[in-house]
Design a protein around this motif. Structure first.
Motif, short mmCIF file in Angstrom:
data_model
loop_
_atom_site.label_atom_id
_atom_site.label_comp_id
_atom_site.label_asym_id
_atom_site.label_seq_id
_atom_site.Cartn_x
_atom_site.Cartn_y
_atom_site.Cartn_z
N UNK A 98 -21.11 97.09 50.95
CA UNK A 98 -19.85 97.63 50.44
C UNK A 98 -18.97 98.02 51.61
N UNK A 99 -17.73 97.57 51.62
CA UNK A 99 -16.72 97.95 52.62
C UNK A 99 -17.23 97.62 54.02
N UNK A 100 -17.44 98.61 54.89
CA UNK A 100 -17.92 98.31 56.23
C UNK A 100 -19.31 97.67 56.20
N UNK A 101 -20.10 98.00 55.18
CA UNK A 101 -21.41 97.37 55.05
C UNK A 101 -21.32 95.86 54.96
N UNK A 102 -20.20 95.35 54.41
CA UNK A 102 -19.98 93.90 54.39
C UNK A 102 -19.86 93.36 55.81
N UNK A 103 -19.09 94.04 56.64
CA UNK A 103 -18.91 93.57 58.02
C UNK A 103 -20.23 93.57 58.76
N UNK A 104 -21.06 94.58 58.55
CA UNK A 104 -22.35 94.63 59.24
C UNK A 104 -23.23 93.46 58.79
N UNK A 105 -23.25 93.16 57.50
CA UNK A 105 -24.01 92.00 57.02
C UNK A 105 -23.46 90.70 57.61
N UNK A 106 -22.14 90.59 57.71
CA UNK A 106 -21.54 89.39 58.30
C UNK A 106 -21.94 89.24 59.77
N UNK A 107 -21.97 90.35 60.49
CA UNK A 107 -22.38 90.30 61.90
C UNK A 107 -23.85 89.94 62.02
N UNK A 108 -24.70 90.52 61.16
CA UNK A 108 -26.12 90.17 61.18
C UNK A 108 -26.29 88.67 60.95
N UNK A 109 -25.55 88.13 59.98
CA UNK A 109 -25.67 86.72 59.66
C UNK A 109 -25.03 85.79 60.67
N UNK A 110 -24.21 86.35 61.59
CA UNK A 110 -23.54 85.55 62.61
C UNK A 110 -24.21 85.63 63.98
N UNK A 111 -24.85 86.77 64.27
CA UNK A 111 -25.36 87.02 65.62
C UNK A 111 -26.87 86.89 65.76
N UNK A 158 -17.50 84.83 62.22
CA UNK A 158 -17.91 84.37 60.90
C UNK A 158 -17.54 82.90 60.71
N UNK A 159 -16.35 82.53 61.15
CA UNK A 159 -15.89 81.15 61.01
C UNK A 159 -16.76 80.16 61.78
N UNK A 160 -17.26 80.59 62.95
CA UNK A 160 -18.00 79.67 63.84
C UNK A 160 -19.51 79.76 63.69
N UNK A 161 -20.06 80.96 63.35
CA UNK A 161 -21.50 81.14 63.52
C UNK A 161 -22.24 81.71 62.31
N UNK A 162 -21.53 82.10 61.27
CA UNK A 162 -22.19 82.72 60.11
C UNK A 162 -23.15 81.73 59.46
N UNK A 163 -24.38 82.18 59.18
CA UNK A 163 -25.45 81.27 58.74
C UNK A 163 -25.77 81.34 57.25
N UNK A 164 -25.31 82.36 56.55
CA UNK A 164 -25.71 82.55 55.15
C UNK A 164 -24.80 81.69 54.27
N UNK A 165 -25.35 80.67 53.66
CA UNK A 165 -24.53 79.66 52.99
C UNK A 165 -24.02 80.14 51.62
N UNK A 166 -24.81 80.91 50.91
CA UNK A 166 -24.45 81.31 49.53
C UNK A 166 -23.96 82.75 49.54
N UNK A 167 -22.75 82.97 49.03
CA UNK A 167 -22.16 84.31 49.07
C UNK A 167 -21.41 84.60 47.78
#
Length: 255
Positions: A98-111, A158-167
């Motif tokens: 939720x909110x910032x928690x989304x960004x943290x999940x996006x970073x986890x899935x990208x880095x 996210x555009x270049x490296x995000x790995x989670x395909x289903x969102x």
């Protein structure tokens, strides 16, 4: 079911879990997610999903937050297996933020090289620090203060490296600080046709809604009418949110 503290996580384990939900809350309510998001998380737990809610303290360094959150989650998961609280390995893991928690999940899935069956991102927010942190301009008017990575850098990652395909992306009708539409465009370009955008009634605080108890006295007053209306509105928005999440997780099992 009772909440347990396991390796820095708050955990809720149903009898026979069909999946694991890793939950991350918003910036200023993420330190006690089992309390601030109790109703939503317990509803999902009651439908057969093990909940692992990882607290974190907001700082400017969101990369470090993502790294520490992932370590905490993975340590907790191994302890759940070692303690036999989770008996079956290989359960699907879903991120829920939720909110910032989304960004943290996006970073986890990208880095980091993580495996997720999907991510559910509610009310994504990616504003600069000066728009996100109260009084930051007064505290350092002559200094450039920004999150790491910045909003622009986050979008590029996210555009270049995000790995989670289903969102599943959830946007609320009265949310004035939501940036989900832009995120949907980025994810739809990266994984065409695999990102679902769902617009629901509610606002930025809807995932935080708690059960409202309103006892009516011997005489039904106008104040009682207002109380019942508020209770019904909160309950409907939260119920709709829960139903959409469950349907996306498993269309055959949602109720």
């Amino acid at each position: 079911m009772d909440w347990l503290s396991i390796s820095g996580n708050w955990v809720l384990i149903p009898p026979r879990p069909q999946g694991i939900i890793h939950f991350l809350g918003g910036a200023f309510v993420a330190t006690a997610p089992h309390l601030t998001y109790r109703c939503l998380l317990e509803e999902l737990g009651n439908q057969g999903y093990a909940i692992v809610a990882t607290p974190f303290v907001n700082t400017l360094d969101h990369t470090t937050i993502a790294k520490e959150v992932l370590w905490t989650f993975e340590d907790g998961l191994e302890d759940l297996y070692d303690l036999q609280l989770l008996k079956r390995r290989g359960l699907p893991i879903y991120g829920l933020g939720h909110s910032m928690g989304c960004k943290v999940h996006l970073l986890i899935g990208s880095l980091f090289p993580v495996e997720r069956s999907g991510n559910i991102l509610m009310s994504f927010n990616n504003y600069p620090a000066r728009q996100s942190i109260p009084l930051v301009e007064q505290l350092s008017p002559m200094m450039e203060v920004e999150f790491t990575p910045s909003p622009e850098e986050t979008n590029r990652l996210v555009s270049d490296r995000y790995q989670i395909r289903r969102n599943l992306l959830i946007k609320f009708s009265k949310d004035t600080i939501d940036q989900t539409t832009n995120l949907h465009q980025i994810l739809d370009q990266r994984f065409p046709g695999l990102t679902t955008l769902q617009k629901l009634n509610g606002d930025h605080q809807t995932p935080l809604a708690q059960t409202v108890n309103w006892s009516v006295g011997d005489t039904f007053t106008p104040l009682d009418a207002i109380g019942q209306w508020v209770k019904q509105a909160f309950s409907q928005d939260l119920h709709q949110l829960k139903q959409q999440i469950l349907y996306w997780l498993n269309p055959l099992m949602s109720i």
